[in-house]
Each structure stands twice: as C-alpha cells, then as structure tokens.
Design an enzyme around this catalytic site. Sequence first.
Site, PDB file in Angstrom:
ATOM      1  N   ARG A 252       0.964  -1.182   0.126  1.00 21.32           N
ATOM      2  CA  ARG A 252       0.096  -0.043  -0.039  1.00 21.32           C
ATOM      3  C   ARG A 252       0.975   1.137   0.095  1.00 21.32           C
ATOM      4  O   ARG A 252       1.518   1.519   1.217  1.00 21.32           O
ATOM      5  CB  ARG A 252      -0.880  -0.037   1.233  1.00 21.32           C
ATOM      6  CG  ARG A 252      -1.778   1.382   1.442  1.00 21.32           C
ATOM      7  CD  ARG A 252      -2.387   1.178   2.650  1.00 21.32           C
ATOM      8  NE  ARG A 252      -3.151   2.557   3.084  1.00 21.32           N
ATOM      9  CZ  ARG A 252      -2.827   3.763   3.558  1.00 21.32           C
ATOM     10  NH1 ARG A 252      -1.464   3.967   3.446  1.00 21.32           N
ATOM     11  NH2 ARG A 252      -3.512   4.781   3.651  1.00 21.32           N
TER      12      ARG A 252
ATOM     13  N   ASP B 220       1.612   4.626   0.291  1.00 21.64           N
ATOM     14  CA  ASP B 220       0.966   5.726   1.270  1.00 21.64           C
ATOM     15  C   ASP B 220       1.200   7.249   0.566  1.00 21.64           C
ATOM     16  O   ASP B 220       2.344   7.587   0.201  1.00 21.64           O
ATOM     17  CB  ASP B 220       1.721   5.760   2.521  1.00 21.64           C
ATOM     18  CG  ASP B 220       1.078   6.590   3.403  1.00 21.64           C
ATOM     19  OD1 ASP B 220      -0.360   6.472   3.657  1.00 21.64           O
ATOM     20  OD2 ASP B 220       1.565   7.618   3.741  1.00 21.64           O
TER      21      ASP B 220
ATOM     22  N   GLU C  41      -2.622   4.961  -2.360  1.00 19.83           N
ATOM     23  CA  GLU C  41      -3.495   5.838  -1.634  1.00 19.83           C
ATOM     24  C   GLU C  41      -3.443   7.093  -1.983  1.00 19.83           C
ATOM     25  O   GLU C  41      -2.417   7.921  -1.819  1.00 19.83           O
ATOM     26  CB  GLU C  41      -2.966   5.762  -0.158  1.00 19.83           C
ATOM     27  CG  GLU C  41      -4.012   6.267   0.744  1.00 19.83           C
ATOM     28  CD  GLU C  41      -3.589   7.355   1.689  1.00 19.83           C
ATOM     29  OE1 GLU C  41      -4.180   7.918   2.315  1.00 19.83           O
ATOM     30  OE2 GLU C  41      -2.361   7.892   1.497  1.00 19.83           O
TER      31      GLU C  41
ATOM     32  N   HIS D 104      -8.915   3.978   8.673  1.00 20.23           N
ATOM     33  CA  HIS D 104      -8.059   4.624   9.801  1.00 20.23           C
ATOM     34  C   HIS D 104      -8.140   6.173   9.718  1.00 20.23           C
ATOM     35  O   HIS D 104      -8.217   6.845  10.546  1.00 20.23           O
ATOM     36  CB  HIS D 104      -6.958   4.072   9.832  1.00 20.23           C
ATOM     37  CG  HIS D 104      -5.961   4.704   9.123  1.00 20.23           C
ATOM     38  ND1 HIS D 104      -6.033   4.175   7.549  1.00 20.23           N
ATOM     39  CD2 HIS D 104      -4.900   5.603   8.902  1.00 20.23           C
ATOM     40  CE1 HIS D 104      -5.171   4.937   6.973  1.00 20.23           C
ATOM     41  NE2 HIS D 104      -4.406   5.512   7.559  1.00 20.23           N
TER      42      HIS D 104
HETATM   43  C1  GLC Z   1      -5.377  13.840   3.372  1.00 19.91           C
HETATM   44  C2  GLC Z   1      -4.564  13.281   2.427  1.00 19.91           C
HETATM   45  C3  GLC Z   1      -4.361  11.935   2.627  1.00 19.91           C
HETATM   46  C4  GLC Z   1      -3.802  11.551   4.075  1.00 19.91           C
HETATM   47  C5  GLC Z   1      -5.017  12.319   5.053  1.00 19.91           C
HETATM   48  C6  GLC Z   1      -4.866  12.132   6.475  1.00 19.91           C
HETATM   49  O1  GLC Z   1      -6.724  13.393   3.038  1.00 19.91           O
HETATM   50  O2  GLC Z   1      -4.739  13.510   1.010  1.00 19.91           O
HETATM   51  O3  GLC Z   1      -3.313  11.375   1.995  1.00 19.91           O
HETATM   52  O4  GLC Z   1      -4.212  10.262   4.631  1.00 19.91           O
HETATM   53  O5  GLC Z   1      -5.108  13.575   4.771  1.00 19.91           O
HETATM   54  O6  GLC Z   1      -5.797  12.403   7.275  1.00 19.91           O
HETATM   55  C1  GLC Z   2      -1.490   8.486   4.639  1.00 25.07           C
HETATM   56  C2  GLC Z   2      -2.115   7.773   5.833  1.00 25.07           C
HETATM   57  C3  GLC Z   2      -2.467   8.816   6.995  1.00 25.07           C
HETATM   58  C4  GLC Z   2      -1.214   9.335   7.247  1.00 25.07           C
HETATM   59  C5  GLC Z   2      -0.512  10.052   5.947  1.00 25.07           C
HETATM   60  C6  GLC Z   2       0.867  10.652   6.417  1.00 25.07           C
HETATM   61  O1  GLC Z   2      -2.407   9.171   4.091  1.00 25.07           O
HETATM   62  O2  GLC Z   2      -3.464   7.077   5.506  1.00 25.07           O
HETATM   63  O3  GLC Z   2      -2.840   8.066   8.382  1.00 25.07           O
HETATM   64  O4  GLC Z   2      -1.396  10.246   8.285  1.00 25.07           O
HETATM   65  O5  GLC Z   2      -0.512   9.054   5.001  1.00 25.07           O
HETATM   66  O6  GLC Z   2       1.803   9.286   6.229  1.00 25.07           O
END
Ligand code: GLC
Ligand code: GLC
Length: 625
Positions: free
Chosen positions: A266, A268, A310, A380
């Site tokens: 995944r 990120d 993601e 999450h």
């Molecule tokens: C925003 C970002 C996402 C991240 C999230 C964290 O939506 O685009 O990548 O996980 O914030 O809450």
């Molecule tokens: C991703 C994760 C989020 C995190 C962010 C920074 O969007 O889902 O929980 O805060 O990346 O790594």
Amino acid sequence: MARTPSVADDEIFNLRHARSAPDLFPMLEALYGARSDYAAFRDKLVKALKKGWEERPADLKRLDLARDLEPDWFQRPGMAGYVFYIDRFAGTLRGILDKLDYLDDLGVTYVHLMPCLKPRPGDSDGGYSVMDYRQINPAFGTMEDFETVATALRARGISLCVDLVLNHTAKEHAWAKKAAKGDPKYQDYYLMFDNPDLPQQYERTLVEVFPDNAPGNFTHYPDIGKWVWTTFNEHQWDLNWANPAVFLEIVEVMLFLANRGVDVLRLDAVAFMWKRMGTRCQSEPEVHMLLQALRACSRIASAAVLHLEEAIVAPAEMLPYLGRGKHDGKEGNLAYHNSLMVQFWSSLATRDTRLMSHVLATHFPDRLTNATYATYIRCHDDIGWAVTDEDAAAVGLSGHGHRGFLSDFYEGSFPGTFATGELFQVNEATGDKRISGSFASLAGLERAADPAGVEMAVQRILMGHALIAAWGGIPLIYMGDELALTNDYSYRDDPHLAHDSRWVHRPRMDWGLAETRHSGDTPASRVFWGTKAILARRKAVPALHGGVPVRVAAAGNPGVFAFQRVAPTGVLLALFNFTEHWQEVPEGWARALGVGEMRDLLSDQRVETHHGQIVLPPYARVWLV
Ligand code: GLC
Ligand code: GLC
C-alpha cells in the site's frame, strides 16, 4: 527454502525484464535521463532487480508464476479485505496467528496490517513516520515473526498487504540523520533549503494537510541551518524523488518486503511525491511516471506483488492512479474508491442519492484495465468532503453549503442527526471541516435511544457493507465495523494521541464482544452475521468480479441508488434504499434492465412487489439477477 539461482530462473527473469522494460525505462529516462549519472543509475537498478529476484524464496517464485497465469486473481468476487492495527487487533504479530479462525469465520481473504515497520519513538502518526523500512516495529515482534505470519496467511489463502510510506521518512531515519549532520549525499534525499525564500514561494499554492497541529509545509531547523519540506507532520520529512538515488533505495526496500511474503504494497500518500513550483504539488505528471516505473520493477522481480495506491483526491485526479489515461493498465492495481465512500455518507445524511448517482455516473469509467478499486466505508483516516462545487451545482446544491452540512451532520450538531462524530483539522481559511468517527457511531448506533434507532443503525451498516461488496473491487472491512464498535474516546487521555481525533475510530478490538457473535440478538452479532452473509453471497456471484462493467442506473426515485453489473452471463441489478422509509421502484424498469427473477441474491427471498412496484424496506439492499 532454495535460494540458488538455476538457469530456468535466469530465463524467467529475462522474460519478465523484456516484458516490462518498455514500461520502465522510458519513464526513468524522462525523469532522470538528463543527469550525468543516469547510465550508472540504470545499471545499479537492473542489478538490484536481479538481486531481488535471486533472493526471492522458491515458494514466492511459484506464486509469481501462478499469478502471471491468473492475473485477475485479485478481482475475483471471493476477495474480501480486513484492515487493522496489529497491536489493537492482536497485541503482537504472533498474536495474529490466534485470530486466523476469526478472520476465516468472517470470510476474509486479504488483510492490511496497518503500519508495521519500525516507527520513530513517541508520536509516529500511527506508524506512518518510519525510521527503518527493514525492521518490524519492535512492539509488534521481529522480521522472523512477520515471515511466520505471512506464511501462515498464505497457507490459508489470505493475501497480506502492508504500508510502504514513499513520500516521507521519519526525521529519525538513518538517511535523515546523516542529512541533519550535513552529509550532502543525504541532504539530496530530502528537500532542504538554505533560506525561506523558495519555501515561501511554494507555500503560495500549497494546501495544508494537518492545518491544526502541523500548519505549513516546511519546518525550520536552526541547528541544521535548513528549511525542510514537511508536508504532513514536522517529524515526517518529504523525500526528494527527483533524485534517482531515492528511487533506487525505495525499489530495494520494495523487493526486500516482497521477499518477506508481502502480496500487496500500500503506497502511502503518493499524490505528494513530486513538487512543482506554482502548483499544489499533488498528482503532478511525474508522480504517475514514478508509479508506473515502480510497478514495472515489481513486475520484473516480484511479479506476484500488487500495488495499492493511496490517493485521497477528487475523482478526475484519482483515476490516473488506476492507470487511466496515459498509463492505462500500468500503474496501481488498486486504489481507494474515496468517492464511493464520501457519496455513501452524503446520501445517508440527505436521504437523496442524486448527487451520488451523478458523481459515480459522470466521473468513473465502467471498467478498468488490470486494476480495480479498494472499496470501503470507513478506514483509519478522517472523512474529507471531497464534493466539488461543479458536481454539487449539477444537482442543484451549493458545494460549500453541502460540505458544511455534512460536517455538521456527522459531527452530530445538525438538528435531528443520527450521527456522533468528531471534527478533524478545521481549516479556518477554507472552511473545510473533516470528520472522524466509527462506522457504527456515524451510522447512528451511539446516539440510538431506543430499539428502533438501534435497528436503523444496524441496517445502515449492513447497507454500506452490501454496497462495497457489490460495486466492484476488493471490499475492505475496517476492524471493529463487523461488530459495530462505537467511538472510543480514550485517545483523549494519551498525550501522544490527544491532538488527533482520528484515534476516536481506531479502537482496540473487543474480543469479549467478538466471542458473543454467534449468540443473541445484539447489534454486534447482527452486524457480524449480516456482514459475513454479504461476503459469502458475493463470493458466489460471478457478476461481481471486478472486471465486470458497472453502470449507474436511474431508479426514478431519489431515495434509491441503483447500478447494474453487466456480466456476459447476465445482468445483476443492485438497489439500495438510503432512507428510513419504504420506497418503491417500478418492476418494469428492473425487467427492462435485464432482471428476470424478482429474487434477491442477498437474502435468497423474493422481493416484495405491489401494483407493478418493487417495494424496498428502510435501508434495503437487494441484488437482483
Ligand atoms: C489527506 C491526504 C491523505 C491523508 C489524510 C490524512 O486526506 O490527502 O493522503 O491520508 O489527509 O488524514
Ligand atoms: C496516509 C495515511 C495517514 C497518514 C498520512 C501520512 O495518508 O493514511 O494516516 O497520516 O499518510 O503518512
């Protein structure tokens, strides 16, 4: 495990290299070709791929072949995912071994272990601030434990997904520490500036991800004498992907993890990987070139491994992560269907599916190449109301007004709301208010004052799970949602977590409750059985294969969302009543769309018809063929 390369092995590598070279090298050339060290970088990369392949355990090489032969394995209706924090679900990695029967019972064939690599000490953004990509978080166990779990999962036919944070490392990562000490090689791994001039210029067009507790996108370190790019938290330093050395390092990490038995990486926060002055520095064209190149590397040296990207962005911006457009079929195998999630919550609040139908019908193609969605209702992270002004206007809504309404509704302040949630990152400048909360609490269970209220909440949850099971893709059940766990406010007492309301929906697994799932008539047991039944039915319905086209259908009743899965073997029509009232849709309309029998595959009952109308109870979900 035999690791000695044989002649046949070399041939397989060469064939895969030949297959994916046209996907890989043109990208690298465009990204890095102008550099004097390009040829050397290219050689090093090919060597790294070869080495990764040579070190790949024999059973995983066999899996590579099996998946080359059945490339649609992850699109099949038998796939169902479950997402959890290792400590909160099972204590430790080895603890997961005792929970495999539970996962089997629910019908899970894919697990996403939330961040499990070694994080920085203290607040680590739930593990997304990684200080060592080659070690397991010592609180969860060792790399050996990890491999044991991977093998046990594989033996049960359960795929393993782990996070690989590509956009940043913890400032405690060895690369960052060397950079902080002044090593120019490692300073070039990050985005470090000698004075605030360029950061200030970039800031003009950047957005803030965590405006409340990590405002701005740069951090000044007087002791280092640098301004460092930190999109997320101060302790998360953005990597410099314009430097090919970073590409090479991450490929080596990918292969290392692949060879430990990971099925799905995944990736990120990928949208943020490339920076360009004067833009939001999200989803720049180079991001997709990098991701196509990374994908090609996996296909060469660990062909069984998939990439889940993601990117929580608007629909038009999201589709390229699944390879639509220039990179068709060559980028992510999976990406989150954020819009489906947002539209579920939007329709649930308004009891009106017109915006949902409009967004899903206009922006999404009916099928994807070599890719499918990760569908989900909760995860999450927080929920951001990614509804554009244009889409809202198309159905007569004000974008600003509607987004504000959704925040109020799910925070629980809108009069008559059923939801209980918490605000996340209120941005005074943009008026943006994101929402945290568990599926059950946002769906009304926490606030329900009587059995009728409880009943409605249970039905809303099951409708959500039936929706993500039918749309196409891998439905991801977020830990606890199968037992209707409500918000957990204990995070407020933990100084490392209190600033981040996302912890309200990251509870500890309630194993006591889980044990009661087979008895009684509680919300937990009803949601567990309902979810289990949905996943079991899904598995038996070929039309729900991820490759089967999905088309939104206009039911003529705004309370009901409808779509068809147009399979060669016949059409499936899915209907969802987003209201707490009985609704009707014409039987003739359903027949015209290809429905023969008025039998619901989910309940295995005939649907009720009355005067030529299909009658749907509150929050009904119906799959007709
Ligand atoms: C925003 C970002 C996402 C991240 C999230 C964290 O939506 O685009 O990548 O996980 O914030 O809450
Ligand atoms: C991703 C994760 C989020 C995190 C962010 C920074 O969007 O889902 O929980 O805060 O990346 O790594």
